[in-house]
Design an enzyme around this catalytic site. Sequence first.
Site, PDB file in Angstrom:
ATOM      1  N   ASP A  29       0.826  -1.203   0.000  1.00  0.00           N
ATOM      2  CA  ASP A  29       0.000   0.000   0.000  1.00  0.00           C
ATOM      3  C   ASP A  29       0.867   1.263   0.000  1.00  0.00           C
ATOM      4  O   ASP A  29       1.796   1.386   0.807  1.00  0.00           O
ATOM      5  CB  ASP A  29      -0.891  -0.003   1.238  1.00  0.00           C
ATOM      6  CG  ASP A  29      -1.650  -1.308   1.380  1.00  0.00           C
ATOM      7  OD1 ASP A  29      -2.816  -1.346   0.970  1.00  0.00           O
ATOM      8  OD2 ASP A  29      -1.057  -2.286   1.877  1.00  0.00           O
ATOM      9  N   ASP A  62     -19.813   6.683  14.973  1.00  0.00           N
ATOM     10  CA  ASP A  62     -19.086   7.926  14.664  1.00  0.00           C
ATOM     11  C   ASP A  62     -19.930   8.787  13.740  1.00  0.00           C
ATOM     12  O   ASP A  62     -21.147   8.822  13.868  1.00  0.00           O
ATOM     13  CB  ASP A  62     -17.748   7.546  14.002  1.00  0.00           C
ATOM     14  CG  ASP A  62     -16.648   8.559  14.260  1.00  0.00           C
ATOM     15  OD1 ASP A  62     -16.758   9.668  13.723  1.00  0.00           O
ATOM     16  OD2 ASP A  62     -15.692   8.239  14.981  1.00  0.00           O
ATOM     17  N   HIS A  94     -14.673  12.001   9.607  1.00  0.00           N
ATOM     18  CA  HIS A  94     -14.075  11.450  10.824  1.00  0.00           C
ATOM     19  C   HIS A  94     -14.276   9.935  10.932  1.00  0.00           C
ATOM     20  O   HIS A  94     -13.331   9.182  11.210  1.00  0.00           O
ATOM     21  CB  HIS A  94     -14.696  12.162  12.026  1.00  0.00           C
ATOM     22  CG  HIS A  94     -14.007  11.926  13.324  1.00  0.00           C
ATOM     23  ND1 HIS A  94     -14.503  11.073  14.284  1.00  0.00           N
ATOM     24  CD2 HIS A  94     -12.870  12.452  13.840  1.00  0.00           C
ATOM     25  CE1 HIS A  94     -13.697  11.077  15.340  1.00  0.00           C
ATOM     26  NE2 HIS A  94     -12.698  11.910  15.099  1.00  0.00           N
ATOM     27  N   THR A 110      -3.265   0.012  -2.699  1.00  0.00           N
ATOM     28  CA  THR A 110      -4.253   1.089  -2.624  1.00  0.00           C
ATOM     29  C   THR A 110      -4.254   1.679  -1.229  1.00  0.00           C
ATOM     30  O   THR A 110      -4.276   0.939  -0.232  1.00  0.00           O
ATOM     31  CB  THR A 110      -5.661   0.553  -2.951  1.00  0.00           C
ATOM     32  OG1 THR A 110      -5.660  -0.011  -4.256  1.00  0.00           O
ATOM     33  CG2 THR A 110      -6.696   1.666  -2.874  1.00  0.00           C
ATOM     34  N   ILE A 112      -3.919   2.786   2.329  1.00  0.00           N
ATOM     35  CA  ILE A 112      -3.093   2.390   3.462  1.00  0.00           C
ATOM     36  C   ILE A 112      -3.374   0.927   3.792  1.00  0.00           C
ATOM     37  O   ILE A 112      -4.234   0.290   3.170  1.00  0.00           O
ATOM     38  CB  ILE A 112      -3.378   3.263   4.709  1.00  0.00           C
ATOM     39  CG1 ILE A 112      -4.843   3.083   5.152  1.00  0.00           C
ATOM     40  CG2 ILE A 112      -3.074   4.725   4.424  1.00  0.00           C
ATOM     41  CD1 ILE A 112      -5.152   3.692   6.496  1.00  0.00           C
ATOM     42  N   ALA A 196     -15.265   6.634  27.782  1.00  0.00           N
ATOM     43  CA  ALA A 196     -14.002   5.939  27.990  1.00  0.00           C
ATOM     44  C   ALA A 196     -13.769   5.602  29.456  1.00  0.00           C
ATOM     45  O   ALA A 196     -13.212   4.544  29.786  1.00  0.00           O
ATOM     46  CB  ALA A 196     -12.847   6.785  27.453  1.00  0.00           C
ATOM     47  N   SER A 247      -8.913  10.102  18.915  1.00  0.00           N
ATOM     48  CA  SER A 247      -9.841   9.594  17.903  1.00  0.00           C
ATOM     49  C   SER A 247      -9.153   8.631  16.955  1.00  0.00           C
ATOM     50  O   SER A 247      -9.789   7.735  16.397  1.00  0.00           O
ATOM     51  CB  SER A 247     -10.406  10.752  17.070  1.00  0.00           C
ATOM     52  OG  SER A 247     -11.433  11.415  17.737  1.00  0.00           O
TER      53      SER A 247
END
Length: 475
Positions: A29, A62, A94, A110, A112, A196, A247
Amino acid sequence: MRKLVAGLLAGASMLVAAPAQAAPVRPSDPGFAAQWGVTQTRVDEAWSSTRGSSRVVVAVVDTGVSPLPDLAGRLLPGQDFVNHDADPSDDNGHGTMAATVIAASGNNRTGIAGVCWYCRILPVKVLNAKGGGSYTDIALGIRYAADRGASIISLSLGGSDDSPLLRDAVDYAETKGALVVAAAGNRGVSTPHYPAAIPSVLAVGGITSSGSRYDWSNYGSWVDVTAPGCNSAQGPSGVVGPYCGTSSATPFVAGVAGLLAATDPAPSAAQIRTALTATRVLPSGRVDVPAALRALPIDGDVTRPAVAFGAVGTLVRGRVTITAAASDQHGVSRVQLYAGGRLVATDTTAPYSFAWQSAPNTAAVPLELRAYDRRGNLTVVRRNVRADNAGPAVQLTVARTMRAAGARPAGRTVTVRATDPAGVARLELLVNGRVTARKAGATGRFAVPAKARSVQVRAYDRAGNPRVVNGKLGG
């Protein structure tokens, strides 16, 4: 009461560049060169034994997730709790970036390489185009993900207030067998961040390429693990760019949890959580993926390790180094080399390497690698080589050469014929102890000067074994 909270986009703007490092698995990648977090956490080592499974569903709760080629075939139908429909498309970016950190296809030239190449993504939209949302929608999204069989629920969002609504949703997901992973927040404070900070949630902080905490990452005893806080990701257009903040660290850990969930026997959410927290690298708390894999329970493991010979020729001589590559989802306990049915050596640590003395054999020898995982599962691979530790047979004839019209002798010629079961590589003529001529192949004719005091022929077989034969010059 509906409590409005911001997503974590405000803190997702920093980028710390780090050079790519060599890795056991290096995918094709184009964006992989900037993925320093993969090598930092040793995900690339884990890829040699697991790259995920389609049976593992990771929910991205998300801003939604947009379809991308790097997620093709693994993006499930989802839900939009903001617009109250079944179209969880991403109007912010996001959520799509989070999804690609988790599960972009690896080694496909392609974008990542996501952490969990074969995991499926369940898109759940609970944040609007500006990255804001309500605890009510987040709780509904968590419950929705749990009801649809998500093994991992990734939450790159949160707020400063605790909430019974969120706690109930997290408890519900836990009863359904899901592990909830959530961002610690980006204010650089020790104040708990929710969801969290809910005890059963795996709280994730962000660290730099050097292993230190990012200044913006929240911290405290309530943060369970840390992960790379800046990762390459793809937005809805597919363009690769930096994605930073807790994030970003959160989907990284969610992808790691997906790798663990894909092992055999399938671990529970509690076992995955324990494996990740028990093996974290202190003092930073960074996840260590191969260590976490080894920490999973192995009872019931029936998956055999993978093992392969390293580069070794089909023709060998003398002392030979045999290398092997071996991997297993829970770790390899040992690799053994056998030659001709006899144990040569045992190696318990990678890289696996063995020294085998092939002499005095001059025959075909079967080699065998036996790899055992920690559960005792065995894989055997075989390869035949020819051990050649004897030089070729050489026939040599020395004859005088005459000048024209019957004049006195001007010198001699040497005619050579060599034979060897493995083949003859070359011949060399030595006159008075020095090499004066070379010829490839098994036969040759060489001219010897009239004043030569001694002549020898040296023949080499394809294994490199030499044979020297003296020629008789006569008067």
